[in-house]
Design a protein around this motif. Structure first.
Motif, short mmCIF file in Angstrom:
data_model
loop_
_atom_site.label_atom_id
_atom_site.label_comp_id
_atom_site.label_asym_id
_atom_site.label_seq_id
_atom_site.Cartn_x
_atom_site.Cartn_y
_atom_site.Cartn_z
N ALA A 34 0.85 -1.20 0.00
CA ALA A 34 0.00 0.00 0.00
C ALA A 34 0.88 1.25 0.00
O ALA A 34 0.45 2.31 -0.45
CB ALA A 34 -0.93 0.00 1.21
N ALA A 35 2.12 1.12 0.49
CA ALA A 35 3.04 2.26 0.46
C ALA A 35 3.59 2.42 -0.95
O ALA A 35 3.54 3.50 -1.53
CB ALA A 35 4.18 2.06 1.45
N THR A 99 -0.68 13.19 -4.40
CA THR A 99 -0.42 14.40 -3.62
C THR A 99 -0.41 15.63 -4.53
O THR A 99 -1.05 16.64 -4.24
CB THR A 99 0.93 14.27 -2.89
OG1 THR A 99 0.88 13.10 -2.08
CG2 THR A 99 1.24 15.49 -2.04
N HIS A 127 -6.31 10.34 3.83
CA HIS A 127 -4.85 10.46 3.91
C HIS A 127 -4.51 11.96 4.03
O HIS A 127 -5.25 12.80 3.51
CB HIS A 127 -4.27 9.89 2.60
CG HIS A 127 -2.78 9.77 2.55
ND1 HIS A 127 -1.97 10.84 2.23
CD2 HIS A 127 -1.96 8.72 2.76
CE1 HIS A 127 -0.71 10.43 2.24
NE2 HIS A 127 -0.67 9.15 2.56
N VAL A 175 -11.75 9.45 -0.28
CA VAL A 175 -10.85 8.38 -0.67
C VAL A 175 -11.68 7.19 -1.16
O VAL A 175 -12.70 6.84 -0.56
CB VAL A 175 -9.91 8.00 0.51
CG1 VAL A 175 -10.66 7.30 1.64
CG2 VAL A 175 -8.74 7.17 0.05
N VAL A 177 -10.51 3.94 -1.64
CA VAL A 177 -10.17 2.83 -0.74
C VAL A 177 -9.21 3.37 0.32
O VAL A 177 -8.20 3.99 -0.02
CB VAL A 177 -9.49 1.67 -1.51
CG1 VAL A 177 -8.97 0.61 -0.54
CG2 VAL A 177 -10.46 1.03 -2.50
N ASN A 179 -6.26 3.63 2.86
CA ASN A 179 -4.94 2.99 2.95
C ASN A 179 -4.69 2.40 4.33
O ASN A 179 -3.86 1.53 4.49
CB ASN A 179 -3.82 3.99 2.61
CG ASN A 179 -3.70 5.09 3.64
OD1 ASN A 179 -4.71 5.65 4.07
ND2 ASN A 179 -2.49 5.41 4.05
N ASP A 204 -9.89 10.29 -4.42
CA ASP A 204 -8.50 9.87 -4.24
C ASP A 204 -8.43 8.37 -4.51
O ASP A 204 -8.86 7.55 -3.69
CB ASP A 204 -8.08 10.22 -2.80
CG ASP A 204 -6.76 9.58 -2.41
OD1 ASP A 204 -6.19 8.80 -3.19
OD2 ASP A 204 -6.30 9.85 -1.28
N ALA A 206 -5.71 6.51 -4.88
CA ALA A 206 -4.35 5.99 -4.66
C ALA A 206 -4.34 4.49 -4.39
O ALA A 206 -3.50 3.76 -4.93
CB ALA A 206 -3.68 6.74 -3.50
N SER A 227 -1.63 7.26 -8.31
CA SER A 227 -0.17 7.34 -8.36
C SER A 227 0.37 6.10 -9.08
O SER A 227 -0.02 4.98 -8.74
CB SER A 227 0.43 7.35 -6.94
OG SER A 227 -0.01 8.47 -6.24
N LYS A 230 2.03 2.91 -7.11
CA LYS A 230 1.23 1.89 -6.42
C LYS A 230 0.63 0.89 -7.42
O LYS A 230 -0.05 -0.05 -7.05
CB LYS A 230 0.13 2.55 -5.60
CG LYS A 230 0.69 3.45 -4.47
CD LYS A 230 -0.39 3.84 -3.51
CE LYS A 230 -0.07 5.08 -2.71
NZ LYS A 230 0.82 4.86 -1.56
N ARG A 363 4.26 -2.02 7.25
CA ARG A 363 4.32 -0.62 7.65
C ARG A 363 3.69 -0.49 9.03
O ARG A 363 2.69 -1.15 9.31
CB ARG A 363 3.57 0.25 6.64
CG ARG A 363 3.37 1.67 7.11
CD ARG A 363 3.84 2.74 6.15
NE ARG A 363 3.84 4.03 6.83
CZ ARG A 363 3.34 5.14 6.31
NH1 ARG A 363 2.82 5.15 5.11
NH2 ARG A 363 3.40 6.26 7.00
N1 7TS Z 1 -4.02 8.86 -0.74
C1 7TS Z 1 -3.97 7.62 -0.26
C2 7TS Z 1 -5.22 6.89 0.07
C3 7TS Z 1 -2.72 7.01 -0.09
O1 7TS Z 1 -2.67 5.76 0.37
C4 7TS Z 1 -1.55 7.72 -0.41
C5 7TS Z 1 -0.18 7.14 -0.16
C6 7TS Z 1 -1.67 9.00 -0.94
C7 7TS Z 1 -2.93 9.54 -1.08
C8 7TS Z 1 -0.50 9.80 -1.40
O2 7TS Z 1 0.03 9.23 -2.54
P1 7TS Z 1 1.41 9.75 -3.16
O3 7TS Z 1 1.74 8.74 -4.20
O4 7TS Z 1 1.16 11.10 -3.70
O5 7TS Z 1 2.38 9.76 -2.01
N2 7TS Z 1 -0.17 6.17 0.85
C9 7TS Z 1 0.89 5.65 1.49
C10 7TS Z 1 0.79 4.64 2.45
O6 7TS Z 1 -0.26 4.12 2.81
N3 7TS Z 1 2.01 4.35 2.91
O7 7TS Z 1 2.91 5.13 2.27
C11 7TS Z 1 2.22 5.93 1.39
#
Ligand code: 7TS
Length: 410
Positions: A34-35, A99, A127, A175, A177, A179, A204, A206, A227, A230, A363
């Motif tokens: 998920a990261a 982001t 998030h 969002v 789903v 995270n 969102d 992500a 993103s 992911k 994580r």
């Molecule tokens: N929204 C959600 C739901 C996310 O899980 C994340 C990143 C973001 C936004 C931001 O995405 P980015 O690619 O712009 O950074 N989530 C995580 C996580 O769960 N662990 O590390 C990053």
């Protein structure tokens, strides 16, 4: 006809070079998807090919390499359009990720359309990247943030959402789903109700885009962001979908080269969408390799990936509950690929360290969802999250390692 045969996971694992190594003297088990997800060889090789054969700046040079890299860059845009089922390729804007997409919409759409006294609705499970840009906008404009509460299971309370909607609601940002919980939110219904109230909706995606089939036209969302990293693509590249009617009304985000039609010191006119939002030399290499990642997912089939991940989620959910004192955080009926948990008497940070010593990457912490952790009365959780290359055997190894960690911490 749709292929529904089970994925050949051992074969698929051969596509991911990073998985075949030892960490702290143990075979790596990667449960931090998920990261960011790991990258298949086709994506890594696309980066190599770009820099060894095709590197050139795009949309400008009058030579072979410039034409080739421009065509490849633009063919990723088309692949993203198909991935999201958007109507038009001009509705896809490259960003660094979710982001940047949220910041882009907050600074352009938000600055133009949000006024003093307007309301923006978020949810308790957002998030930080889907909170802070709206907060900055609200502070600047004198707008108000409203927050949809969740149940103890980690589901949005839709009646509360309905009660928050009013003619003052200008935007709902939610969002798809979570995270931290894995909850799949009923975004279609949220969008429908928000639109009835005259509000615009940002989703969102992500965590959703890698696991679910996304159709922005069926959803009817105004904006959808995800993103690349992911979805098995490189870091530093992502996409924002926006309805053409909004994108055309929005001012540019960054000023610079490529986003203009004509510049003079008295007046600048802007380029057409999507280029209006893509100032400067973009992340060309990663954008090009993004397509290889989407092709890879499409070839395997999102439905087959989802079936495999659902099996892992069900198996791990059942097995984790064998551990005395373990509590799963987030038990929504609609849930995918993420399990957050806490264990009585064992701090999540210590669990993470002890698992890492056994080669297992998870994580721990607040997962950039501090308001959610406050709502749940937790300082953080341990989180395992699955991707297409994970296996039941890895979950069994996690169980052995967790039991050992719990014994050490008791
Ligand atoms: N929204 C959600 C739901 C996310 O899980 C994340 C990143 C973001 C936004 C931001 O995405 P980015 O690619 O712009 O950074 N989530 C995580 C996580 O769960 N662990 O590390 C990053």
């Amino acid at each position: 006809m749709e292929n529904t045969a089970a994925l050949e996971i051992e074969k698929i694992r051969q596509d991911f070079p990073i998985l075949h190594q030892e960490v702290n003297g143990k075979p790596l088990i990667y449960f931090d998807n998920a990261a960011t997800s790991q990258k298949p060889r086709v994506v890594i090789e696309a980066l190599d090919t770009y820099y060894t054969k095709n590197n050139a700046n795009i949309h400008r040079g009058a030579h072979y390499l410039a034409a080739k890299s421009t065509a490849d860059y633009e063919s990723t845009r088309e692949a993203i359009r198909q991935f999201l089922h958007a109507a038009q390729v001009e509705e896809i804007i490259f960003t660094r990720g979710v982001t940047e997409a949220v910041n882009l919409v907050a600074s352009t759409w938000g600055r133009k359309f949000i006024q003093e006294g307007d309301e923006i609705i978020l949810t308790e499970m957002e998030h930080h990247s889907n909170i802070v840009p709206w907060q900055l906008l609200a502070e600047e404009k004198g707008a108000l943030l409203k927050v949809v509460p969740i149940t103890d299971q980690g589901e949005l309370i839709l009646e509360a959402f309905q009660a928050l909607l009013s003619p003052r609601t200008k935007l709902v940002s939610v969002v798809h789903v979570s995270n931290a919980l894995g909850t799949v939110n009923p975004v279609q219904e949220i969008i429908r109700q928000a639109h009835q109230a005259g509000a615009v909706v940002f989703v969102d995606g992500a965590q959703a885009s890698v696991h679910l089939e996304i159709d922005v036209q069926a959803l009817d969302c105004d904006f959808y962001a995800f993103s690349g990293h992911k979805v098995y693509a490189p870091t530093g590249i992502g996409a924002l979908y926006g309805k053409r009617a909004w994108l055309e009304q929005m001012p540019p985000y960054h000023g610079g080269g490529e986003m203009i039609k004509e510049v003079s010191f008295s007046r600048t006119t802007y380029n057409e969408i999507p280029h209006k939002f893509e100032a400067g030399t973009p992340n060309i290499a990663d954008a090009i390799a993004f397509k290889n990642a989407l092709d890879y997912v499409n070839q395997l089939g999102k439905n087959r990936i989802a079936a495999h991940e659902a099996d892992l989620l069900a198996y791990a959910t059942a097995r984790l509950q064998e551990i005395p004192g373990l509590q799963i955080v987030g038990t929504a009926t609609e849930k995918i690929s993420v399990i957050s948990f806490v264990i009585a008497g064992a701090h999540h940070g210590d669990l993470g360290t002890l698992l890492d010593m056994q080669g297992i990457a998870i994580r721990t912490g607040h997962h950039c969802t501090q308001p959610l952790m406050q709502r749940l009365g937790l300082s953080g959780t341990a989180r395992v999250s699955f991707a297409l290359y994970n296996t039941r055997q890895e979950i069994d190894a996690l169980m052995v390692a967790l039991q050992k960690a719990v014994r050490m911490l008791a």
